[in-house]
Motif scaffolding. Structure first.
Motif, PDB file in Angstrom:
ATOM      1  N   PRO A  26      -0.685  -0.623  -9.016  1.00 28.24           N
ATOM      2  CA  PRO A  26      -0.917  -0.688  -7.566  1.00 28.24           C
ATOM      3  C   PRO A  26      -1.845  -1.843  -7.194  1.00 28.24           C
ATOM      4  CG  PRO A  26      -2.099   1.169  -8.541  1.00 28.24           C
ATOM      5  CD  PRO A  26      -1.284   0.561  -9.635  1.00 28.24           C
ATOM      6  N   ILE A  27      -1.492  -2.531  -6.114  1.00 25.73           N
ATOM      7  CA  ILE A  27      -2.283  -3.697  -5.681  1.00 25.73           C
ATOM      8  C   ILE A  27      -2.595  -3.571  -4.193  1.00 25.73           C
ATOM      9  CG2 ILE A  27      -2.119  -6.194  -5.240  1.00 25.73           C
ATOM     10  CD1 ILE A  27      -0.908  -6.494  -7.938  1.00 25.73           C
ATOM     11  N   GLU A  28      -3.852  -3.790  -3.848  1.00 27.01           N
ATOM     12  CA  GLU A  28      -4.215  -3.816  -2.421  1.00 27.01           C
ATOM     13  C   GLU A  28      -5.028  -5.071  -2.160  1.00 27.01           C
ATOM     14  OE1 GLU A  28      -6.117  -0.139  -1.049  1.00 27.01           O
ATOM     15  OE2 GLU A  28      -4.384   0.906  -1.923  1.00 27.01           O
ATOM     16  N   ASN A  29      -4.685  -5.788  -1.117  1.00 25.01           N
ATOM     17  CA  ASN A  29      -5.355  -7.047  -0.761  1.00 25.01           C
ATOM     18  C   ASN A  29      -5.542  -7.977  -1.959  1.00 25.01           C
ATOM     19  OD1 ASN A  29      -5.663  -6.005   1.857  1.00 25.01           O
ATOM     20  ND2 ASN A  29      -7.526  -4.919   1.233  1.00 25.01           N
ATOM     21  N   ASN A  34      -5.717   0.087  -9.754  1.00 21.44           N
ATOM     22  CA  ASN A  34      -5.729   1.029 -10.878  1.00 21.44           C
ATOM     23  C   ASN A  34      -5.138   0.294 -12.085  1.00 21.44           C
ATOM     24  OD1 ASN A  34      -5.117   2.989 -12.795  1.00 21.44           O
ATOM     25  ND2 ASN A  34      -4.628   4.542 -11.261  1.00 21.44           N
ATOM     26  N   ASN A  35      -5.983   0.067 -13.109  1.00 23.37           N
ATOM     27  CA  ASN A  35      -5.510  -0.741 -14.239  1.00 23.37           C
ATOM     28  C   ASN A  35      -5.111   0.089 -15.457  1.00 23.37           C
ATOM     29  OD1 ASN A  35      -7.980  -0.006 -15.232  1.00 23.37           O
ATOM     30  ND2 ASN A  35      -8.963  -1.966 -14.785  1.00 23.37           N
ATOM     31  N   LEU A  61       6.899  -6.107 -11.197  1.00 22.66           N
ATOM     32  CA  LEU A  61       5.864  -5.608 -10.298  1.00 22.66           C
ATOM     33  C   LEU A  61       6.542  -5.329  -8.957  1.00 22.66           C
ATOM     34  CD1 LEU A  61       2.848  -5.063  -9.588  1.00 22.66           C
ATOM     35  CD2 LEU A  61       2.649  -7.473  -9.009  1.00 22.66           C
ATOM     36  N   GLY A  62       6.674  -4.075  -8.618  1.00 18.25           N
ATOM     37  CA  GLY A  62       7.291  -3.684  -7.351  1.00 18.25           C
ATOM     38  C   GLY A  62       8.763  -4.068  -7.287  1.00 18.25           C
ATOM     39  N   MET A  77      -1.902 -12.009 -10.251  1.00 23.11           N
ATOM     40  CA  MET A  77      -3.045 -11.104 -10.000  1.00 23.11           C
ATOM     41  C   MET A  77      -3.257 -10.182 -11.197  1.00 23.11           C
ATOM     42  SD  MET A  77      -2.037  -9.992  -6.126  1.00 23.11           S
ATOM     43  CE  MET A  77      -0.312  -9.746  -6.460  1.00 23.11           C
ATOM     44  N   VAL A  78      -2.146  -9.762 -11.773  1.00 26.86           N
ATOM     45  CA  VAL A  78      -2.213  -8.849 -12.919  1.00 26.86           C
ATOM     46  C   VAL A  78      -2.720  -9.590 -14.152  1.00 26.86           C
ATOM     47  CG1 VAL A  78      -0.878  -7.258 -14.348  1.00 26.86           C
ATOM     48  CG2 VAL A  78      -0.341  -7.479 -11.919  1.00 26.86           C
ATOM     49  N   ALA A  79      -2.286 -10.848 -14.299  1.00 20.78           N
ATOM     50  CA  ALA A  79      -2.765 -11.659 -15.425  1.00 20.78           C
ATOM     51  C   ALA A  79      -4.290 -11.818 -15.335  1.00 20.78           C
ATOM     52  CB  ALA A  79      -2.083 -13.027 -15.414  1.00 20.78           C
TER      53      ALA A  79
END
Ligand code: AMP
Length: 399
Positions: A26-29, A34-35, A61-62, A77-79
């Motif tokens: 999950p990603i916000e802004n 939550n990793n 992702l999504g 962002m995940v990297a």
């Protein structure tokens, strides 16, 4: 375990490992909120690093249906989050194929990590939905497979889907294995379902009634008791002729609910009372067994909690999927909290919590270390429990 695992790989030093992980977080802004899924993939990555392989990470992702989606769903962002929590440097290439990736792989040092862009960017080509990744386009699977020496599938969360980045690569590469996460998921879920220590109790809650109604049948065959709570139970209440007010239910499944109740008379336990409110809001509710027309059931009531506690006493295997109330709201956590308390105090029992919402709930309650296994894949664990073959695992080489 009949599938090859990481330990079956020989001489991997300097080899290119294509590793499919589930970094669908999950990603916000622009920030990962939550990793847990990144942390869950670390044992496999650490093992490959220790053995000096060159790691190429792939993940989705999504969902990507428009150019707009691409802007908010880059894996960069995940990297960044990965680098932060693992303290391993990682090179991110904002492409899903092409020269830049091929060159970067050529330049990799032993024991280094590279991540390519969201595999689902391949679902959109020139603004058109082509679903190359999601429909397992053979050219794409072949191309990705050509980038590596062997394939490790550790994305349990997508194992129930046949995509180019799991089934596709596995089909076209010489050697494929499952990673530690998938190995652990299978071990816990398989043993629980096919070789359970008894009594074996299954708890099913959550909102997606139609998804789980099929699981009830599969689990009722194997478990000693199947307990159904919160939104899940209202379809059964309709079948019993009880009043459910404005609660969530699936009236078109009433006949199926009746069938299941008749077939598993001695095994099914349906929540009896509910904590109800006028609105879907975080306000204090009132308890009813027959819910007045203007109210919504949002949590299990004290009578149901008592029944569940009694059933859980002495249990040796428990599978819990789906919160037993709208646990996003503080006022409706009592049911799930009571179940969690009971689970963490069971002696010598295998306890498994499955599904995205349930896993998040367990983390929030801070009980993740006191549960035998928290499954990272909602859909995948449900399909496994239904007894279905997961294509992402089936495609991996047998031992
Ligand atoms: P699932 O993904 O099927 O496990 O469902 C999880 C969701 O079910 C959570 O977001 C809960 O808020 C929701 N839920 C639990 N109980 C109820 C209820 N009584 N009415 C509506 N939604 C519920």
């Amino acid at each position: 375990m009949k599938k090859k695992t990481l330990y079956d790989l020989k001489n991997i030093k300097g080899k290119i490992a294509l590793v499919r992980v589930d970094f669908n977080v999950p990603i916000e802004n622009g920030k990962v909120t939550n990793n847990a899924r990144i942390i869950a993939a670390l044992p496999t990555i650490e093992y490959l690093l220790k053995n000096e392989a060159k790691i190429v990470l792939l993940s989705h992702l999504g969902r990507i249906k428009s150019e707009e989606d691409k802007k908010s769903k880059s894996l960069e962002m995940v990297a960044n989050e990965f680098a932060k929590i693992s303290s391993h440097p990682i090179t991110f290439i904002a492409k899903t194929r092409g020269k830049e990736i091929e060159q970067a792989i050529k330049n990799m040092e032993n024991g280094s990590i590279l991540m390519i862009e969201n595999t689902r960017f391949e679902d959109l080509k020139d603004g058109n939905i082509v679903n190359f990744e999601s429909k397992n386009n053979p050219e794409l699977g072949k191309y990705w497979a050509s980038l590596g020496d062997f394939f490790v599938n550790d994305a349990f969360g997508t194992a129930h889907r046949a995509h180019a980045s799991n089934v596709g690569i596995a089909t076209y590469i010489k050697e494929s294995v499952v990673g530690f996460l998938i190995e652990k998921e299978i071990k816990f879920l398989h043993d629980a379902v096919y070789n359970p220590k008894r009594p074996f109790i299954a708890l099913l809650g959550g909102a997606k009634v139609s998804d789980k109604i099929n699981v009830i049948d599969a689990l009722a065959k194997k478990a000693d008791k199947v307990i159904i709570g919160t939104a899940m139970c209202y379809t059964f209440h309709l079948a019993m002729g009880k009043k459910i007010g404005k609660s969530l239910a699936e009236p078109e499944k009433i006949d199926l609910a009746k069938e299941l109740m008749a077939k598993y008379k001695d095994k099914l336990i349906i929540a009896s009372d509910s904590v109800c409110a006028l609105e879907y809001k975080d306000i204090k509710g009132k308890v009813y067994e027959n819910i007045p027309d203007n109210l919504i059931g949002l949590d299990i009531g004290p009578k149901t909690i008592k029944t569940i506690k009694k059933e859980l006493k002495g249990a040796k295997t428990v599978i819990w999927n789906g919160p037993f109330g709208v646990t996003e709201f503080k006022n409706y956590r009592a049911g799930s909290k009571a179940i969690a308390d009971e689970l963490i105090n069971l002696k010598g029992a295998i306890t498994i919590i499955g599904g995205g919402d349930s896993a998040a709930m367990a983390m929030e309650m801070g009980i993740e270390d006191k549960i035998s296994h928290i499954s990272t894949g909602g859909g995948a664990s449900m399909e496994f429990l239904e007894g279905k073959e997961l294509p992402g695992i089936a495609a991996i080489n047998n031992k």
